[in-house]
Design a protein around this motif. Structure first.
Motif, short mmCIF file in Angstrom:
data_model
loop_
_atom_site.label_atom_id
_atom_site.label_comp_id
_atom_site.label_asym_id
_atom_site.label_seq_id
_atom_site.Cartn_x
_atom_site.Cartn_y
_atom_site.Cartn_z
N UNK A 52 0.85 -1.22 0.05
CA UNK A 52 0.03 0.00 0.02
C UNK A 52 0.86 1.39 0.09
N UNK A 53 2.14 1.19 0.48
CA UNK A 53 2.95 2.47 0.48
C UNK A 53 3.47 2.66 -0.86
N UNK A 54 3.84 1.47 -1.62
CA UNK A 54 4.46 1.64 -2.95
C UNK A 54 3.56 2.17 -3.77
N UNK A 55 2.11 1.73 -3.63
CA UNK A 55 1.18 2.25 -4.88
C UNK A 55 0.40 3.60 -4.23
N UNK A 56 0.94 4.15 -3.35
CA UNK A 56 0.67 5.42 -2.67
C UNK A 56 -0.63 5.74 -1.89
N UNK A 57 -1.12 4.45 -1.54
CA UNK A 57 -2.36 4.53 -0.48
C UNK A 57 -2.01 5.05 0.79
N UNK A 58 -0.75 4.60 1.36
CA UNK A 58 -0.28 5.13 2.48
C UNK A 58 0.62 6.23 2.47
N UNK A 59 0.29 7.59 2.38
CA UNK A 59 1.40 8.69 2.39
C UNK A 59 1.88 9.00 3.71
N UNK A 60 3.10 9.97 4.03
CA UNK A 60 3.54 10.41 4.81
C UNK A 60 2.54 10.70 6.02
N UNK A 61 1.56 11.42 5.62
CA UNK A 61 0.56 12.02 6.61
C UNK A 61 -0.42 10.88 7.04
N UNK A 62 -0.51 9.98 6.20
CA UNK A 62 -1.46 8.81 6.60
C UNK A 62 -0.56 7.93 7.70
N UNK A 63 0.64 7.88 7.33
CA UNK A 63 1.76 7.14 8.14
C UNK A 63 1.73 7.72 9.43
N UNK A 64 1.75 8.99 9.72
CA UNK A 64 1.95 9.77 10.91
C UNK A 64 0.48 9.59 11.67
N UNK A 65 -0.68 9.66 10.92
CA UNK A 65 -1.81 9.44 11.56
C UNK A 65 -1.89 7.98 12.25
N UNK A 66 -1.59 7.09 11.34
CA UNK A 66 -1.64 5.75 11.94
C UNK A 66 -0.95 5.34 13.13
N UNK A 67 0.40 6.12 13.26
CA UNK A 67 1.27 6.13 14.20
C UNK A 67 0.77 6.46 15.51
N UNK A 68 0.10 7.99 15.24
CA UNK A 68 -0.58 8.63 16.69
C UNK A 68 -1.90 7.65 17.19
N UNK A 69 -2.54 7.17 15.97
CA UNK A 69 -3.77 6.35 16.34
C UNK A 69 -3.23 5.09 17.31
N UNK A 70 -2.34 4.61 16.79
CA UNK A 70 -1.74 3.13 17.56
C UNK A 70 -1.35 3.71 18.69
N UNK A 71 -0.55 4.65 18.67
CA UNK A 71 0.22 4.89 20.22
C UNK A 71 -0.75 5.59 21.22
#
Length: 100
Positions: A30-49
């Motif tokens: 999903x990162x390679x095809x562009x579904x997960x961008x840097x903003x999404x990655x940051x949001x997922x990290x905050x959500x999980x933590x």
């Protein structure tokens, strides 16, 4: 000596590792095809933590398998939390001491 079922142990280990590998591969794709961008990655990290990991910890603390207790009642969680209420103040001590 305790008898260990090596096949069952191996299958259980492979299932656990397999789930992690599939999730990691899905995230990579999903990162390679562009579904997960840097903003999404940051949001997922905050959500999980900030939400998912604390929920997981509390669900494991409060979990009570009545079958394993063999007829005994599960512990009273309100009493357990009340008796350990002083631990809720421990972060104030750590932060107040300047440790972090």
């Amino acid at each position: 000596m305790v008898q260990v079922d090596i096949l069952a142990l191996t299958v259980a280990s492979l299932k656990a590792v397999g789930q992690i590998a599939v999730m990691a591969a899905a995230g990579f794709v999903m990162t390679r095809i562009g579904v997960i961008t840097n903003d999404v990655r940051k949001g997922l990290g905050e959500l999980s933590m900030n939400l998912l990991l604390p929920c997981l910890m509390f669900s494991q603390v409060i979990y009570c398998n009545a079958i394993e207790l063999k007829g005994q009642q599960c512990p009273n969680m309100a009493q357990t939390i009340t008796s350990s209420a002083i631990l809720f103040f421990w972060p104030l001590v750590v932060v107040g001491s300047g440790y972090i």
